[in-house]
Scaffold this motif. Sequence first.
Motif, PDB file in Angstrom:
ATOM      1  N   ARG A  39      24.216 -18.262 -61.702  1.00 56.18           N
ATOM      2  CA  ARG A  39      24.293 -16.794 -61.764  1.00 56.18           C
ATOM      3  C   ARG A  39      24.524 -16.380 -63.214  1.00 56.18           C
ATOM      4  O   ARG A  39      25.487 -16.808 -63.846  1.00 56.18           O
ATOM      5  CB  ARG A  39      25.416 -16.257 -60.886  1.00 56.18           C
ATOM      6  CG  ARG A  39      25.563 -14.711 -60.981  1.00 56.18           C
ATOM      7  CD  ARG A  39      26.643 -14.163 -60.071  1.00 56.18           C
ATOM      8  NE  ARG A  39      26.253 -14.252 -58.670  1.00 56.18           N
ATOM      9  CZ  ARG A  39      26.729 -15.151 -57.820  1.00 56.18           C
ATOM     10  NH1 ARG A  39      27.642 -16.031 -58.232  1.00 56.18           N
ATOM     11  NH2 ARG A  39      26.324 -15.175 -56.568  1.00 56.18           N
ATOM     12  N   GLY A  40      23.646 -15.561 -63.732  1.00 55.00           N
ATOM     13  CA  GLY A  40      23.769 -15.077 -65.100  1.00 55.00           C
ATOM     14  C   GLY A  40      24.425 -13.715 -65.163  1.00 55.00           C
ATOM     15  O   GLY A  40      24.983 -13.217 -64.184  1.00 55.00           O
ATOM     16  N   TYR A  46      18.293  -7.127 -70.783  1.00 54.56           N
ATOM     17  CA  TYR A  46      17.973  -8.536 -70.544  1.00 54.56           C
ATOM     18  C   TYR A  46      19.008  -9.194 -69.640  1.00 54.56           C
ATOM     19  O   TYR A  46      20.075  -8.644 -69.364  1.00 54.56           O
ATOM     20  CB  TYR A  46      17.870  -9.287 -71.874  1.00 54.56           C
ATOM     21  CG  TYR A  46      19.169  -9.387 -72.659  1.00 54.56           C
ATOM     22  CD1 TYR A  46      19.982 -10.515 -72.554  1.00 54.56           C
ATOM     23  CD2 TYR A  46      19.572  -8.362 -73.509  1.00 54.56           C
ATOM     24  CE1 TYR A  46      21.170 -10.610 -73.278  1.00 54.56           C
ATOM     25  CE2 TYR A  46      20.751  -8.447 -74.233  1.00 54.56           C
ATOM     26  CZ  TYR A  46      21.540  -9.579 -74.119  1.00 54.56           C
ATOM     27  OH  TYR A  46      22.716  -9.677 -74.822  1.00 54.56           O
ATOM     28  N   PHE A  47      18.652 -10.400 -69.190  1.00 57.01           N
ATOM     29  CA  PHE A  47      19.576 -11.261 -68.462  1.00 57.01           C
ATOM     30  C   PHE A  47      19.990 -12.407 -69.388  1.00 57.01           C
ATOM     31  O   PHE A  47      19.176 -12.891 -70.183  1.00 57.01           O
ATOM     32  CB  PHE A  47      18.907 -11.864 -67.222  1.00 57.01           C
ATOM     33  CG  PHE A  47      18.422 -10.856 -66.218  1.00 57.01           C
ATOM     34  CD1 PHE A  47      19.289 -10.309 -65.293  1.00 57.01           C
ATOM     35  CD2 PHE A  47      17.086 -10.461 -66.190  1.00 57.01           C
ATOM     36  CE1 PHE A  47      18.852  -9.388 -64.361  1.00 57.01           C
ATOM     37  CE2 PHE A  47      16.629  -9.537 -65.264  1.00 57.01           C
ATOM     38  CZ  PHE A  47      17.522  -8.997 -64.349  1.00 57.01           C
ATOM     39  N   SER A  48      21.223 -12.835 -69.278  1.00 53.48           N
ATOM     40  CA  SER A  48      21.666 -14.016 -70.027  1.00 53.48           C
ATOM     41  C   SER A  48      22.188 -15.064 -69.054  1.00 53.48           C
ATOM     42  O   SER A  48      22.863 -14.732 -68.070  1.00 53.48           O
ATOM     43  CB  SER A  48      22.759 -13.637 -71.028  1.00 53.48           C
ATOM     44  OG  SER A  48      23.931 -13.180 -70.371  1.00 53.48           O
ATOM     45  N   TYR A  49      21.843 -16.321 -69.343  1.00 51.99           N
ATOM     46  CA  TYR A  49      22.322 -17.462 -68.561  1.00 51.99           C
ATOM     47  C   TYR A  49      22.865 -18.461 -69.585  1.00 51.99           C
ATOM     48  O   TYR A  49      22.095 -19.198 -70.220  1.00 51.99           O
ATOM     49  CB  TYR A  49      21.186 -18.078 -67.749  1.00 51.99           C
ATOM     50  CG  TYR A  49      20.333 -17.062 -67.010  1.00 51.99           C
ATOM     51  CD1 TYR A  49      20.640 -16.676 -65.711  1.00 51.99           C
ATOM     52  CD2 TYR A  49      19.224 -16.487 -67.637  1.00 51.99           C
ATOM     53  CE1 TYR A  49      19.856 -15.731 -65.046  1.00 51.99           C
ATOM     54  CE2 TYR A  49      18.440 -15.549 -66.976  1.00 51.99           C
ATOM     55  CZ  TYR A  49      18.763 -15.176 -65.694  1.00 51.99           C
ATOM     56  OH  TYR A  49      17.981 -14.237 -65.042  1.00 51.99           O
ATOM     57  N   GLU A  50      24.156 -18.459 -69.752  1.00 56.03           N
ATOM     58  CA  GLU A  50      24.742 -19.177 -70.887  1.00 56.03           C
ATOM     59  C   GLU A  50      25.518 -20.420 -70.450  1.00 56.03           C
ATOM     60  O   GLU A  50      25.969 -20.529 -69.309  1.00 56.03           O
ATOM     61  CB  GLU A  50      25.655 -18.234 -71.671  1.00 56.03           C
ATOM     62  CG  GLU A  50      24.908 -17.043 -72.272  1.00 56.03           C
ATOM     63  CD  GLU A  50      25.798 -16.121 -73.077  1.00 56.03           C
ATOM     64  OE1 GLU A  50      25.524 -15.920 -74.276  1.00 56.03           O
ATOM     65  OE2 GLU A  50      26.763 -15.580 -72.497  1.00 56.03           O
ATOM     66  N   VAL A 111      20.062 -19.311 -72.109  1.00 61.68           N
ATOM     67  CA  VAL A 111      18.753 -18.688 -71.922  1.00 61.68           C
ATOM     68  C   VAL A 111      18.914 -17.171 -71.864  1.00 61.68           C
ATOM     69  O   VAL A 111      19.798 -16.657 -71.162  1.00 61.68           O
ATOM     70  CB  VAL A 111      18.081 -19.197 -70.629  1.00 61.68           C
ATOM     71  CG1 VAL A 111      16.700 -18.574 -70.459  1.00 61.68           C
ATOM     72  CG2 VAL A 111      17.987 -20.723 -70.615  1.00 61.68           C
ATOM     73  N   TYR A 112      18.032 -16.463 -72.576  1.00 58.30           N
ATOM     74  CA  TYR A 112      18.067 -14.999 -72.629  1.00 58.30           C
ATOM     75  C   TYR A 112      16.671 -14.477 -72.276  1.00 58.30           C
ATOM     76  O   TYR A 112      15.699 -14.784 -72.970  1.00 58.30           O
ATOM     77  CB  TYR A 112      18.512 -14.525 -74.007  1.00 58.30           C
ATOM     78  CG  TYR A 112      19.841 -15.143 -74.416  1.00 58.30           C
ATOM     79  CD1 TYR A 112      21.041 -14.530 -74.076  1.00 58.30           C
ATOM     80  CD2 TYR A 112      19.881 -16.361 -75.085  1.00 58.30           C
ATOM     81  CE1 TYR A 112      22.260 -15.112 -74.401  1.00 58.30           C
ATOM     82  CE2 TYR A 112      21.093 -16.954 -75.424  1.00 58.30           C
ATOM     83  CZ  TYR A 112      22.280 -16.334 -75.079  1.00 58.30           C
ATOM     84  OH  TYR A 112      23.485 -16.923 -75.397  1.00 58.30           O
ATOM     85  N   LYS A 113      16.619 -13.697 -71.192  1.00 56.99           N
ATOM     86  CA  LYS A 113      15.333 -13.262 -70.646  1.00 56.99           C
ATOM     87  C   LYS A 113      15.246 -11.740 -70.606  1.00 56.99           C
ATOM     88  O   LYS A 113      16.116 -11.088 -70.028  1.00 56.99           O
ATOM     89  CB  LYS A 113      15.160 -13.819 -69.232  1.00 56.99           C
ATOM     90  CG  LYS A 113      13.943 -13.304 -68.498  1.00 56.99           C
ATOM     91  CD  LYS A 113      13.958 -13.754 -67.049  1.00 56.99           C
ATOM     92  CE  LYS A 113      12.794 -13.155 -66.271  1.00 56.99           C
ATOM     93  NZ  LYS A 113      12.814 -13.571 -64.855  1.00 56.99           N
ATOM     94  N   ASP A 148      15.642  -6.775 -77.711  1.00 61.12           N
ATOM     95  CA  ASP A 148      15.224  -5.381 -77.874  1.00 61.12           C
ATOM     96  C   ASP A 148      13.707  -5.270 -77.827  1.00 61.12           C
ATOM     97  O   ASP A 148      13.150  -4.310 -77.288  1.00 61.12           O
ATOM     98  CB  ASP A 148      15.742  -4.818 -79.197  1.00 61.12           C
ATOM     99  CG  ASP A 148      17.234  -4.516 -79.174  1.00 61.12           C
ATOM    100  OD1 ASP A 148      17.798  -4.412 -78.070  1.00 61.12           O
ATOM    101  OD2 ASP A 148      17.828  -4.385 -80.259  1.00 61.12           O
ATOM    102  N   SER A 149      13.018  -6.264 -78.383  1.00 58.90           N
ATOM    103  CA  SER A 149      11.560  -6.259 -78.364  1.00 58.90           C
ATOM    104  C   SER A 149      11.043  -6.602 -76.969  1.00 58.90           C
ATOM    105  O   SER A 149      10.087  -5.992 -76.476  1.00 58.90           O
ATOM    106  CB  SER A 149      11.018  -7.259 -79.383  1.00 58.90           C
ATOM    107  OG  SER A 149       9.608  -7.282 -79.388  1.00 58.90           O
TER     108      SER A 149
END
Length: 542
Positions: A39-40, A46-50, A111-113, A148-149
């Motif tokens: 679970r991110g 965005y979503f982050s999964y760290e 991971v950053y999506k 941001d992009s």
Amino acid sequence: MPVMNSLTFAIVLLFACAANATLSDLIGQVVSLPNGKIRGRVHEKYFSYESIPYAEPPVGNLRLEPPQAYSAIWNDTFDATEPPANCLQWSQLIEQDDKLTGQEDCLTVSVYKPKAKLHRSFPVVVDIHGGFFMFGGASNDGHEIFMDSGKVIVVKINYRLGPLGFLSTGDAMLPGNLGLKDQRLALHWIKQNIAQFGGNPHKILVMGHNAGAASVHLHLLNSSFQRLASAAVSISGTALDPWVVQKGAAIRAYELGRAVGCGLLEVSEELKSCLKQKNASDIVRGVQNLLVLDYIPFAPFGPVVEPSTANDPIITQHPIDILKSGNASTVRWLASYVQQDGGYNAALLLQKDYFGHELIEELNSRWFDIAPLLFFYRDTFVNLDDLDDHSRDLRQTYMKNESFTVKSYQQLQRMFTDLLFKNGLEKSISLHRSRASVYTYLYSNPATSALGQWLAKRDDIKLGTVHGDDFSLMFKTKTRQHERPDERIISYNFIQMIEDFAADGRVHFGRCDFLPNIAGGQYRLTHIEQNDCVNRVVKSLP
């Protein structure tokens, strides 16, 4: 049935959109991996999964051993909302006397999506952080500009540093390069798992700055790298820079052993056994015993040429010999430098000591002792007279008959730029371009307040475009304090450059399309300045 008025309709529509957005967030927040679900965290864009483990914790019996793929199965959903912890290190970025930070259990990817177009297969940008193989971490490189992009997935890798990642006795017992092997295992993890996050496993760009840049080049030297990546970017660092693959690693390994209480050992098996029993913090604190002035030399531990008997080695030949053999990968490569790259260590010498004297003046009386450490040639000469002759020649070439003072700082900075960055890049391009497409840029646009000013602890001297002034416009770093309007435009162009290189192989900056370097020809580079860029063809890099 009464007709719904416009206000009621707007309210219903608003709630419906909010419900859909919430549903999309809930769907995107959880990802299924072979080890179980994670679970991110949901952000605005965005979503982050760290902090996802890709290797077993390198602790206990696994300390100083090659990484082992993470094998645990999660019965409960793994919490991937905690920011990545840096690997244990003696960090130059900490200003207090005790520079210890991080933890030994640190082998994770983050991971950053982007939220945009949830079902799209995103190109992937993998960041290998810098820090001269001694310090730094995934958390130091900000991913927000890419998010941001919203056109690529970003993955950041943590790997072992300093003695825990690069200690080597030169034999099969302690062959070295554990940090590079961590990176390689992480790249395998990304290739196998990134599709679960919506990433395209066939469009993976691997990039880095400083040690991360040199690491990228070292991985490029292995033909199998083309199974893991489709493009590569090295920003201010190559495998041929003298601070990367060094000699004398065994001497430093035993020196560290003595510093942490292992005694006067001469057998690698005994040293390894002793270090496994020591506290990890004590091992890393031992780094300070190898520094002679502030954080000099800045890379006492780093990559080495491993013996052919090593288990699954990274390199068993010097990078020059690998490039000459033609065995390197054919992955497209963008390699760059900035005009005053050498400002990294040169600016450090502008600091003042307790009595108000600049450290640069120390070189006048200690040049023959410090120069071999500053420029990493101490272990390349067997004869002391030859070593001193080389030091004398360097000083005469760059300083002429001038003393080391603030007034002569620019000559010293040029020496650092040439010897530690530019010369290695030039040689790397010459050897690599016969094997694969190689693109190059030079960045000339000094930051107002960034790494150079932070190192110098002053702003009354014009430092030029210092190491990291370009990279910090792609991945924000803590040492950059200000960003001008022109830099925001440049940042946009840099991000677009990386995104397009990852997506379709096109290399450009704004209106300038990069030209590949051609084997045997002159150097083709794109010169990026404050308000423009221009393609140039030169006999040697300026």
